[in-house]
Design an enzyme around this catalytic site. Structure first.
Site, PDB file in Angstrom:
ATOM      1  N   ASN A  68       6.574 -15.225   5.980  1.00 37.19           N
ATOM      2  CA  ASN A  68       7.681 -14.718   5.145  1.00 37.19           C
ATOM      3  C   ASN A  68       9.032 -15.107   5.740  1.00 37.19           C
ATOM      4  OD1 ASN A  68       6.845 -13.069   2.684  1.00 37.19           O
ATOM      5  ND2 ASN A  68       5.398 -12.376   4.256  1.00 37.19           N
ATOM      6  N   ILE A 123       6.915   0.897  13.951  1.00 36.28           N
ATOM      7  CA  ILE A 123       7.515   1.954  13.129  1.00 36.28           C
ATOM      8  C   ILE A 123       8.984   2.142  13.510  1.00 36.28           C
ATOM      9  CG2 ILE A 123       7.408   4.460  12.635  1.00 36.28           C
ATOM     10  CD1 ILE A 123       4.978   3.046  11.534  1.00 36.28           C
ATOM     11  N   HIS A 160       5.878  -5.685   1.101  1.00 35.81           N
ATOM     12  CA  HIS A 160       4.563  -5.050   1.282  1.00 35.81           C
ATOM     13  C   HIS A 160       3.551  -5.748   0.362  1.00 35.81           C
ATOM     14  CE1 HIS A 160       1.720  -1.967   2.350  1.00 35.81           C
ATOM     15  NE2 HIS A 160       1.362  -1.946   1.082  1.00 35.81           N
TER      16      HIS A 160
HETATM   17  C1  GAR Z   1       2.572 -10.054   4.991  1.00 35.33           C
HETATM   18  O1  GAR Z   1       1.515 -10.086   4.083  1.00 35.33           O
HETATM   19  C2  GAR Z   1       3.417  -8.809   4.772  1.00 35.33           C
HETATM   20  O2  GAR Z   1       3.535  -8.443   3.431  1.00 35.33           O
HETATM   21  C3  GAR Z   1       2.605  -7.789   5.518  1.00 35.33           C
HETATM   22  O3  GAR Z   1       2.163  -8.464   6.686  1.00 35.33           O
HETATM   23  C4  GAR Z   1       2.056  -9.863   6.407  1.00 35.33           C
HETATM   24  C5  GAR Z   1       2.870 -10.604   7.433  1.00 35.33           C
HETATM   25  O4  GAR Z   1       2.689 -11.990   7.316  1.00 35.33           O
HETATM   26  N1  GAR Z   1       3.376  -6.625   5.802  1.00 35.33           N
HETATM   27  C6  GAR Z   1       2.867  -5.390   5.807  1.00 35.33           C
HETATM   28  O5  GAR Z   1       1.695  -5.145   5.628  1.00 35.33           O
HETATM   29  C7  GAR Z   1       3.880  -4.284   6.076  1.00 35.33           C
HETATM   30  N2  GAR Z   1       3.357  -3.023   5.647  1.00 35.33           N
HETATM   31  P1  GAR Z   1       3.750 -13.031   7.905  1.00 35.33           P
HETATM   32  O6  GAR Z   1       3.980 -12.668   9.374  1.00 35.33           O
HETATM   33  O7  GAR Z   1       3.037 -14.354   7.782  1.00 35.33           O
HETATM   34  O8  GAR Z   1       5.011 -12.966   7.104  1.00 35.33           O
END
Ligand code: GAR
Length: 207
Positions: A16, A95, A112
Site C-alpha cells: 500500500n 495499536i 482495512h
Molecule cells: C493490507 O491488506 C492492509 O489492508 C492490512 O494489512 C495489509 C498490509 O499489506 N491492514 C490491516 O489489516 C489493518 N487492520 P501491505 O504491507 O502490503 O500494504
C-alpha cells in the site's frame, strides 16, 4: 504550491505504501507529499521501498521502546520533526492509544481489507481478515478506507469497494485480489481527497 505533508506508517510488505509512492510519481497525489515513513519494525520490507523512493524511514518499535507511552512519544517527536499534517496507516499493526488518536482528529487514515463493519475490530488484521471472510462463506468482501479514532476500525468511512470471492480462493489469493482491485486504488484516492482539504486549510491560515 502548498501540499499536505504525509507520514505513512507500515509494518510489513508495504504494497500500500508502494501504491501511494506510485500514485505520487504518476502525478495523482498532487495535493500531498510523502515525506516520512514510520515502521513498527526494522525488518519490514516497506522500509526498503521507502529507501528506494528516497523517503526517510524511521523505526519506532513498541517492543524496543518498552511502553506504549514511550512508543507514542517517539512517534510524536518524529512527526513534529517532519512537520507532518496527515498520517496514513498502510498495514500498520501496532495499536495507537486514544491519547494519540485524539491529537489527530480526522488526520489519520487507515486501509482495512474488508467491508467494515464486517470482519473488523480487535484481532482482525492482515490475512486473518480474509480467513474469517472465507470461513463465514461470504460471496463479496472488499476494502475500506476510514479515519482513525479510539475505536479499532471505528472511525468515519471515506471509501469502500466490493470485491468478489471466487471458488477455490485461499486467504492468500483473496488478499491479493482485494489489494489489486480495491486497496491500491482506494488509498491513493482517499489520501488525495484529504490532502486537498488540508491544503485548503493551510491556504486559509496563510491569508
Ligand atoms: C493490507 O491488506 C492492509 O489492508 C492490512 O494489512 C495489509 C498490509 O499489506 N491492514 C490491516 O489489516 C489493518 N487492520 P501491505 O504491507 O502490503 O500494504
Amino acid at each position: 504550491m502548498l501540499r499536505a505533508r504525509i507520514a505513512v506508517f507500515v509494518s510489513g510488505g508495504g504494497t500500500n505504501l508502494q501504491a501511494l509512492l506510485d500514485a505520487q510519481s504518476a502525478g495523482k497525489l498532487t495535493a500531498g507529499e510523502i515525506v516520512l515513513v514510520v515502521a513498527s519494525n526494522a525488518g519490514a520490507y516497506a522500509v526498503e521501498r521507502a529507501k528506494k523512493a528516497g523517503v526517510p524511514a524511521v523505526v519506532c518499535s513498541r517492543k524496543e521502546l518498552g511502553s506504549q507511552a514511550a512508543f507514542e512519544a517517539a512517534i510524536s517527536e518524529t512527526l513534529a520533526e517532519y512537520d507532518i499534517d496527515l498520517i496514513v496507516l498502510a498495514g500498520f499493526m501496532s495499536i495507537l492509544s486514544q491519547a494519540f488518536t485524539d491529537r489527530w482528529p480526522e488526520r489519520i487514515l487507515n486501509v482495512h481489507p474488508s467491508l467494515i463493519p464486517s470482519f473488523c475490530g480487535q484481532g482482525y488484521y492482515g490475512l486473518r481478515v480474509h480467513e474469517a471472510a472465507l470461513s463465514r462463506g461470504v460471496k463479496v468482501t472488499g476494502a475500506t478506507v476510514h479515519f482513525v479514532n479510539e475505536i479499532p476500525d471505528g472511525g468515519r468511512i471515506l471509501l469502500q469497494k466490493a470485491v468478489a470471492i471466487e471458488d477455490g480462493d485461499t486467504p492468500e489469493t483473496l488478499q491479493r485480489r482485494v489489494m489489486e482491485q480495491a486497496e491500491w486504488l482506494l488509498l491513493p484516492q482517499a489520501v488525495q481527497t484529504v490532502s486537498e482539504s488540508i491544503v485548503k486549510e493551510k491556504e486559509y491560515e496563510t491569508t
